[in-house]
Write a protein that holds these residues in place. Sequence first.
Motif, mmCIF file in Angstrom:
data_model
loop_
_atom_site.group_PDB
_atom_site.id
_atom_site.type_symbol
_atom_site.label_atom_id
_atom_site.label_comp_id
_atom_site.label_asym_id
_atom_site.label_seq_id
_atom_site.Cartn_x
_atom_site.Cartn_y
_atom_site.Cartn_z
ATOM 1 N N LEU A 172 -17.041 86.306 99.404
ATOM 2 C CA LEU A 172 -17.588 85.101 100.327
ATOM 3 C C LEU A 172 -17.647 83.947 99.781
ATOM 4 C CD1 LEU A 172 -18.479 84.911 103.246
ATOM 5 C CD2 LEU A 172 -20.804 85.452 102.318
ATOM 6 N N ASP A 173 -18.113 83.872 98.523
ATOM 7 C CA ASP A 173 -18.263 82.577 97.778
ATOM 8 C C ASP A 173 -16.887 81.737 97.779
ATOM 9 O OD1 ASP A 173 -20.864 82.781 97.459
ATOM 10 O OD2 ASP A 173 -20.896 83.478 95.255
ATOM 11 N N THR A 174 -15.785 82.802 97.277
ATOM 12 C CA THR A 174 -14.501 82.092 97.142
ATOM 13 C C THR A 174 -13.994 81.506 98.522
ATOM 14 O OG1 THR A 174 -13.995 83.434 95.316
ATOM 15 C CG2 THR A 174 -12.125 82.550 96.578
ATOM 16 N N MET A 175 -14.255 82.331 99.584
ATOM 17 C CA MET A 175 -13.697 81.639 100.959
ATOM 18 C C MET A 175 -14.288 80.338 101.491
ATOM 19 S SD MET A 175 -13.026 85.356 103.133
ATOM 20 C CE MET A 175 -12.374 84.383 104.373
ATOM 21 N N VAL A 176 -15.795 80.555 101.251
ATOM 22 C CA VAL A 176 -16.573 79.340 101.560
ATOM 23 C C VAL A 176 -16.203 78.295 100.985
ATOM 24 C CG1 VAL A 176 -19.130 78.500 101.824
ATOM 25 C CG2 VAL A 176 -18.423 80.733 102.329
ATOM 26 N N LYS A 177 -15.819 78.214 99.695
ATOM 27 C CA LYS A 177 -15.517 77.142 98.905
ATOM 28 C C LYS A 177 -14.241 76.590 98.657
ATOM 29 C CE LYS A 177 -19.563 78.023 95.537
ATOM 30 N NZ LYS A 177 -19.783 78.598 94.030
ATOM 31 N N HIS A 178 -13.185 77.413 99.420
ATOM 32 C CA HIS A 178 -11.816 77.162 99.336
ATOM 33 C C HIS A 178 -11.637 75.697 100.351
ATOM 34 C CE1 HIS A 178 -7.534 77.858 99.980
ATOM 35 N NE2 HIS A 178 -7.464 78.690 99.032
ATOM 36 N N LEU A 179 -10.745 75.091 100.069
ATOM 37 C CA LEU A 179 -10.475 73.978 100.613
ATOM 38 C C LEU A 179 -9.939 74.160 102.088
ATOM 39 C CD1 LEU A 179 -8.884 71.550 98.027
ATOM 40 C CD2 LEU A 179 -11.233 71.348 98.762
ATOM 41 N N LYS A 180 -9.127 75.336 102.210
ATOM 42 C CA LYS A 180 -8.564 75.463 103.549
ATOM 43 C C LYS A 180 -9.258 76.374 104.332
ATOM 44 C CE LYS A 180 -3.936 74.373 102.477
ATOM 45 N NZ LYS A 180 -2.477 74.844 102.294
ATOM 46 N N LEU A 181 -10.012 77.585 103.684
ATOM 47 C CA LEU A 181 -10.707 78.613 104.344
ATOM 48 C C LEU A 181 -12.094 78.267 104.749
ATOM 49 C CD1 LEU A 181 -9.352 81.469 102.015
ATOM 50 C CD2 LEU A 181 -8.601 80.749 104.263
ATOM 51 N N GLY A 182 -12.588 77.471 104.088
ATOM 52 C CA GLY A 182 -14.149 77.126 104.182
ATOM 53 C C GLY A 182 -14.698 76.608 105.612
ATOM 54 N N ASP A 183 -13.455 76.065 106.336
ATOM 55 C CA ASP A 183 -13.723 75.157 107.612
ATOM 56 C C ASP A 183 -13.809 76.220 108.607
ATOM 57 O OD1 ASP A 183 -13.484 72.788 106.452
ATOM 58 O OD2 ASP A 183 -11.421 72.421 107.201
ATOM 59 N N MET A 184 -13.357 77.673 108.404
ATOM 60 C CA MET A 184 -13.435 78.324 109.384
ATOM 61 C C MET A 184 -15.061 79.127 109.444
ATOM 62 S SD MET A 184 -12.252 82.356 107.937
ATOM 63 C CE MET A 184 -10.623 81.723 107.513
ATOM 64 N N PHE A 185 -15.722 78.785 108.835
ATOM 65 C CA PHE A 185 -17.271 79.238 108.871
ATOM 66 C C PHE A 185 -18.061 78.102 109.404
ATOM 67 C CE2 PHE A 185 -15.568 81.293 104.953
ATOM 68 C CZ PHE A 185 -15.555 82.521 105.608
ATOM 69 N N ASP A 186 -18.829 78.396 110.584
ATOM 70 C CA ASP A 186 -19.711 77.288 110.878
ATOM 71 C C ASP A 186 -21.029 77.697 110.394
ATOM 72 O OD1 ASP A 186 -20.420 75.458 113.159
ATOM 73 O OD2 ASP A 186 -22.105 76.934 113.349
#
Length: 206
Positions: A172-186
Motif C-alpha cells: 500500500l505504501d508503494t502504491m500511495v507514494k508512486h507518481l502515477k498510482l497515487g492519484d487513484m486514491f482519494d
Amino acid sequence: MEFIKLCVVIKEKVLVFSQYIDPLKLIMKHLVNWFKWTEGEEVLYMHGKLEQKQRQTLINEFNDPKSKAKVLLASTKACSEGINLVGASRVILLDVVWNPAVERQAISRAYRIGQKRIVYTYHLVAKGTPEGPKYCKQAQKDRISELVFACSSRPDKGKEKIAEAVTEDKVLDTMVKHLKLGDMFDNLIVQPKEADLVEGFSILMP
C-alpha cells in the motif's frame, strides 16, 4: 492489477472476494491478459456451483507454497465457515455487505490457525457511489458489536502490534507514494481492530 503485481514481487498470495460473479469473471479476464496467466494454475476461481471435492482441490492448490497459484477469486457465499485459505496474506473485498459477520467470515478464511504472516484486508470503495455511505454504516455496526461483545480486560499489547503492522504494509505504501498510482486514491481509512490482529484498509478511489 498493480496491487497484485506488487504482491507477486514480494511473494504473497492474494484472496479476492465478491458477492457477485461478474466482477470476478472480469478480474479473471484482466489477470489472464495482463500477466499471461492461466486459469487453474496461477489464478484460481471458487464459486458456489463447484462440488466439495473440486473446492478442496482448489484450496489445497492455493495453500501449497510450491504451487503456481498466486490469486484466488472467490464468491463470498462459496467460502463459508470451515474453509482454510492460509495461503493468502492479502484479502481484497470488492463490495460491501450489510452484515459485518459475512465479511468477517471471509477474512477469517486467511486469518486462522496455520497462518504465519500478518493478514492485511482491503475494502475497495469507489468515491461518489452508494458503497461509501453503506460501508460507513456497516463499519459502525461492526464497531458497536465489538464494543458490546469484546472482553474489557484485553491487554494493550495487541494495540502496539497493530500499530506496528500498519507501517509494514509495503504494498500500500508503494502504491500511495508512486507518481502515477497515487492519484487513484482519494482517501485511506485505516481501521485496526482490537478483537484481532487483522489490519483493515478502506480505500476510497475516484
